[in-house]
Design an enzyme around this catalytic site. Structure first.
Site, PDB file in Angstrom:
ATOM      1  CE  LYS A  44      29.298 -41.415 -35.860  1.00 31.23           C
ATOM      2  NZ  LYS A  44      29.519 -41.599 -37.155  1.00 31.23           N
ATOM      3  CE  LYS A  46      28.171 -36.923 -38.117  1.00 31.05           C
ATOM      4  NZ  LYS A  46      28.607 -37.269 -39.345  1.00 31.05           N
TER       5      LYS A  46
END
Ligand code: C2G
Length: 129
Positions: A44, A46
């Site tokens: 993602k 992140k």
């Protein structure tokens, strides 16, 4: 009874995370939360501060959460919906429309985000010390 599912990283758990969990629980009588693994967060884009095991333990400890499961791929939502007989997929409004392809399997609910709080903002403030 109605089963609701939601997904997230839940890094540096804060009131915005609690609000959506609490509100989604009210849409049914069972809430399942998919917690993104560290590897899935890399996908993602992140990099959570709090390790997956701790983010799972925190989410599992919330009284509005009936079950916490790992989220390790985008494609698991339809599988989870079948596995857990899910009626509603709920997310914060930053995901508005993103999961509408699942609308033949579940009811989609997108709730307003909590203003004034985000993990990104918390990291920015903490970095000033
Ligand atoms: N949220 C919120 N208000 C905030 C911050 C977050 O309502 N101030 C909600 C988000 O909209 C999301 C949930 O809290 O529904 C979890 O947020 P994140 O941990 O940032 O989740 P995200 O990285 O968006 O992961 O497959 C879906 C993804 O795993 C969602």
């Amino acid at each position: 009874g109605k089963t609701v599912i939601t997904y997230g990283t839940f890094d540096l758990f804060h009131i915005g995370h609690l609000n959506i969990i609490k509100r989604l629980r009210e849409h049914g009588d069972r809430l399942i939360v998919g917690v993104s693994t560290d590897e899935f967060n890399a996908i993602k884009g992140k990099k959570p501060i709090v390790p997956f095991e701790q983010r799972m333990e925190i989410v599992e400890s919330i009284k509005y959460v009936d079950l916490a499961i790992p989220e390790d791929r985008w494609s698991q939502k339809p599988e989870d919906i079948e596995t857990y007989d899910v009626d509603i997929l709920g997310m914060g409004a930053d995901w508005q429309g993103k999961f509408d392809d699942l609308s033949d399997q579940v009811e989609l609910v997108y709730l307003p985000r909590t203003d004034g709080i985000s993990t990104t903002e918390m990291k920015r403030i903490l970095s000033e010390f």
